[in-house]
Design a protein around this motif. Structure first.
Motif, short mmCIF file in Angstrom:
data_model
loop_
_atom_site.label_atom_id
_atom_site.label_comp_id
_atom_site.label_asym_id
_atom_site.label_seq_id
_atom_site.Cartn_x
_atom_site.Cartn_y
_atom_site.Cartn_z
N CYS A 102 0.90 -1.16 0.06
CA CYS A 102 0.06 0.22 -0.07
C CYS A 102 0.93 1.38 0.01
CB CYS A 102 -1.25 0.10 1.09
SG CYS A 102 -0.15 0.05 2.73
N GLN A 103 0.40 2.43 -0.44
CA GLN A 103 0.98 3.52 -0.35
C GLN A 103 0.72 4.41 0.99
OE1 GLN A 103 0.39 6.09 -4.06
NE2 GLN A 103 1.07 7.84 -2.77
N LEU A 104 1.78 5.10 1.49
CA LEU A 104 1.60 5.71 2.46
C LEU A 104 1.42 7.33 2.39
CD1 LEU A 104 4.10 4.38 5.07
CD2 LEU A 104 1.66 3.63 4.88
N SER A 105 0.90 8.20 3.13
CA SER A 105 0.61 9.54 2.88
C SER A 105 2.26 10.12 2.96
CB SER A 105 -0.24 10.07 3.77
OG SER A 105 0.45 9.88 5.31
N ARG A 106 2.46 11.23 2.49
CA ARG A 106 3.96 11.78 2.38
C ARG A 106 4.45 12.04 3.79
NH1 ARG A 106 7.37 12.60 -2.25
NH2 ARG A 106 5.98 12.30 -4.11
N ASP A 107 3.57 12.37 4.74
CA ASP A 107 3.99 12.42 6.19
C ASP A 107 4.21 11.23 6.75
OD1 ASP A 107 1.34 11.83 6.41
OD2 ASP A 107 0.77 13.76 7.58
N LEU A 108 3.90 9.94 6.17
CA LEU A 108 3.82 8.65 6.72
C LEU A 108 3.15 8.64 8.04
CD1 LEU A 108 8.05 8.42 6.90
CD2 LEU A 108 6.21 7.33 5.17
N LYS A 109 1.65 9.29 7.93
CA LYS A 109 1.01 9.08 8.93
C LYS A 109 -0.25 8.34 8.81
CE LYS A 109 3.05 12.85 11.83
NZ LYS A 109 2.91 13.99 12.58
N SER A 110 -0.55 8.02 7.53
CA SER A 110 -1.57 7.42 7.28
C SER A 110 -1.61 6.54 6.12
CB SER A 110 -2.92 8.52 7.12
OG SER A 110 -2.51 9.13 5.99
N VAL A 111 -2.49 5.53 5.62
CA VAL A 111 -2.62 4.77 4.38
C VAL A 111 -3.29 5.48 3.29
CG1 VAL A 111 -3.12 2.63 3.42
CG2 VAL A 111 -2.04 2.52 5.67
N VAL A 112 -2.75 5.61 2.18
CA VAL A 112 -3.63 6.37 1.17
C VAL A 112 -4.61 5.37 0.62
CG1 VAL A 112 -3.50 7.21 -1.24
CG2 VAL A 112 -1.47 7.63 0.17
N GLU A 113 -5.95 6.07 0.99
CA GLU A 113 -7.13 5.30 0.56
C GLU A 113 -7.13 4.58 -0.97
OE1 GLU A 113 -11.98 5.91 0.87
OE2 GLU A 113 -10.64 7.59 1.63
N GLY A 114 -7.46 3.30 -0.82
CA GLY A 114 -7.64 2.77 -2.15
C GLY A 114 -6.38 2.28 -2.62
N SER A 115 -5.28 2.29 -1.80
CA SER A 115 -3.92 1.86 -2.48
C SER A 115 -3.54 0.21 -2.12
CB SER A 115 -2.91 2.74 -2.11
OG SER A 115 -2.80 2.69 -0.58
N LEU A 116 -4.21 -0.21 -1.19
CA LEU A 116 -4.13 -1.42 -0.81
C LEU A 116 -4.26 -2.57 -1.89
CD1 LEU A 116 -3.21 -3.56 1.54
CD2 LEU A 116 -5.81 -3.46 2.16
N ARG A 117 -3.45 -3.35 -2.12
CA ARG A 117 -3.68 -4.39 -3.19
C ARG A 117 -2.47 -5.63 -3.05
NH1 ARG A 117 -0.41 -4.51 -7.96
NH2 ARG A 117 1.10 -2.49 -8.00
N HIS A 118 -2.70 -6.80 -3.86
CA HIS A 118 -1.82 -7.80 -4.05
C HIS A 118 -1.00 -7.58 -5.12
CE1 HIS A 118 -3.91 -10.04 -0.92
NE2 HIS A 118 -2.94 -10.94 -0.97
N TYR A 119 0.28 -7.59 -5.21
CA TYR A 119 1.18 -7.32 -6.29
C TYR A 119 1.53 -8.58 -6.92
CZ TYR A 119 5.04 -7.58 -3.08
OH TYR A 119 5.95 -8.00 -2.34
#
Length: 557
Positions: free
Chosen positions: A187-204
């Motif tokens: 998943c992708q994190l926000s630039r400040d490393l304080k949250s997960v970017v919504e909708g970014s979670l996936r299996h690669y």
């Protein structure tokens, strides 16, 4: 007087070998295991001319040790990412007694085999970053992100996120942060490393049909335009073994290709995997992977890494972990992650870790300068619930540890001593009953509940007991010694501990079990055997012992 007596011991340890900062110039080759001690789940990065390594130490505090090396041969602990964890009284061994022994208190358990796991270490934008997730359910298992200006610390908590199993932090070229974790999740994190970017979670990726175990221990790097994810693969198909695999892509949202990068046994033990790769200033690459080695724990191996058709392939020309490697850099000082200590410093050495969080006012280096004082702080029923048990790793091929203990201030019911400590422990214990002191060698085995890791039972078999007060009525101090032998044997390893005592530091007598078998049990401690110094009360708190010195020798043969 104490140093003179110790120097005359039949082990004939050299004074220089005792010194914490012992250094000598060496140009010898690197022998595998690179670190023959319990250093699992490694992550290694290079910043300038220095390599930094982090490892898992679970219930030991301080936690997430940071080790440094200039040559990939000589390592030294330079700091810890945190001093203690405080999410639960489990970390303190508090309220862990059975309910019938502690009326009105909840049996909350321990963090044996839990706590800090698989830390990821990165250097980005002039700062060090570390990500770890305790192997716990609920909020105790939330991921920590720490940051520091220097690897030595001090480290501060930057944020807490949802649980990510065996995760790695990764910064892309444009600074975008990601977390890769579990079996092929990201998943992708926000630039400040304080949250997960919504909708970014996936299996690669999806694992192959015969990979029924987890693919875990993810480490991610970027090299020549490719993203590389390195994972351990547990394969149960005929002719297939535990191995390290690599997935790669040029587009994080695209398709990932797969290659097996290492499938090798080593040194008479089974196949090894889980770790990472790192480059040198000169552009060479190395792989650092761990191997399960029984009672000593999970040891680190070093292999050459060759880029073949864009894949990082580990091992020698036959794809095997080599027994010996040429040193990356010669003339470096000899250092170690396990060290002798005369306790003359005003601060406890970084080579020590406590079993769970310590009780800070129950130990001291100042009350008797040149000694470590361990004071009893609460009544407990056994060693596994004792606060302020102090540990260091045991090492292969063979090693010896000696402590000199002044026991003149023990109270009735106190137990103090030295142990080859694990879920199954060989223990040398001074026990005071009334005014009499005895020395026992015992075999102790702890049972833990599956969920809370609460101590449900301790089996103690006293193999040998000596009435110390009767045989040596003037003795106020005692020397205790444990020898460890982890050389491979016919059954994959000796893993033998032998126990000795002396009342003068010169003449030694073996006591108790000969070749006590140390074991590794992932269901309980999930770590290798440790030297452990302890003191606890079974009747009334307030007694103490003074440790004159811990003297250590590792033998390389």
């Amino acid at each position: 007087m104490k140093k003179i007596v110790l120097a005359l011991s039949i082990l004939a340890f050299s004074v220089s070998a005792w010194a914490d900062d012992y250094q000598t110039l060496k140009t010898e080759p690197i022998k595998n295991p690179m670190l023959w001690a319990d250093v699992p789940d490694p992550d290694v990065i290079r910043v300038g001319d220095t390599f930094y390594l982090v490892s898992t130490t679970m219930h030991l505090m301080p936690g997430a040790p940071v080790m440094a090396s200039k040559d990939l041969k000589n390592w030294k602990t330079v700091g810890y990412i945190f001093n203690r964890l405080t999410d639960s009284p489990k970390y303190d061994l508090s309220f862990s007694l059975p309910l019938d022994k502690q009326e009105g208190q909840k049996n909350v358990g321990t963090v044996y085999g839990r706590g800090q796991w698989a830390t990821s270490l990165k250097y980005h934008s002039g700062r060090f970053w570390a990500l770890l997730a305790p192997n716990e359910v609920g909020s105790m298992g939330d991921t920590y992100i720490f940051t520091a200006e220097k690897a030595e610390g001090p480290w501060t908590i930057h944020s807490r996120l949802r649980h990510f199993h065996d995760a790695t932090l990764f910064f892309d070229d444009d600074g975008t942060p990601y977390v890769f974790f579990g079996t092929g999740e990201m998943c992708q994190l926000s630039r400040d490393l304080k949250s997960v970017v919504e909708g970014s979670l996936r299996h690669y990726f999806q694992r192959e049909e015969d990979e029924r175990g987890l693919l875990e221990g993810t480490r991610v790097i970027k090299h020549n335009g490719y993203y590389y994810a390195l994972l351990i693969s547990h394969v149960y198909a005929p002719g297939r073994h535990r191995r390290e695999v690599c997935y790669r892509t040029k587009d994080l949202k695209g398709k990932w290709e797969k290659q097996v990068m290492l499938e090798s046994d080593f040194g008479g033990f089974s196949y090894l995997a889980q770790g990472t790769i790192v480059d040198t200033e000169d552009g060479d690459w190395y792989g650092i992977m761990f191997q399960d080695r029984g009672g000593v724990g999970r040891v680190l191996t070093l292999s050459p890494c060759r880029w073949i058709d864009g894949w990082p392939m580990l091992g020698d020309e036959n794809g095997k972990v080599p027994a010996v490697m040429r040193p990356y850099k010669s003339g470096q000082p000899e250092t170690s992650i396990v060290c002798s200590d005369d306790f003359s410093s005003s601060e406890l050495g970084l080579h020590w870790q406590w079993n769970h969080n310590p009780v800070d006012n129950a130990w001291s280096l100042a009350e008797r300068p040149g000694f470590l004082r361990l004071k009893t702080s609460r009544v407990v029923p056994n060693l596994y619930l004792a606060p302020n048990t102090l540990t260091q790793r045991m090492e292969g091929p063979t090693c010896s540890g000696i402590i000199c203990m002044d026991f003149s201030h023990m109270k009735d019911g106190d137990c103090a001593g030295f142990s080859a400590f694990n879920g199954d422990s060989g223990v040398l214990t001074l026990k005071k009953v009334g005014k009499a002191v005895s020395l026992e060698m015992s075999e102790q085995n702890v049972s833990l509940t599956n969920r809370e890791k609460a101590v449900s039972k301790v089996d103690e078999k006293v193999v040998k007991s000596i009435a110390l007060s009767k045989l040596f009525p003037k003795a106020k101090q005692i020397w205790l010694r444990i020898d460890g032998d982890f050389r491979p044997g016919q059954r994959g390893g000796n893993d033998a501990a032998n126990f000795f005592f002396s009342v003068d530091g010169e003449k030694w007598e073996q006591i108790g079990t000969e070749n006590y078998r140390m074991i590794f049990d992932y269901r309980r401690f999930f770590m290798g055997s440790k030297f452990a110094i302890f003191n606890y009360a079974t009747k009334k708190a307030g007694g103490y012992v003074d440790i004159d010195a811990f003297n250590y020798q590792r033998n390389d043969q």
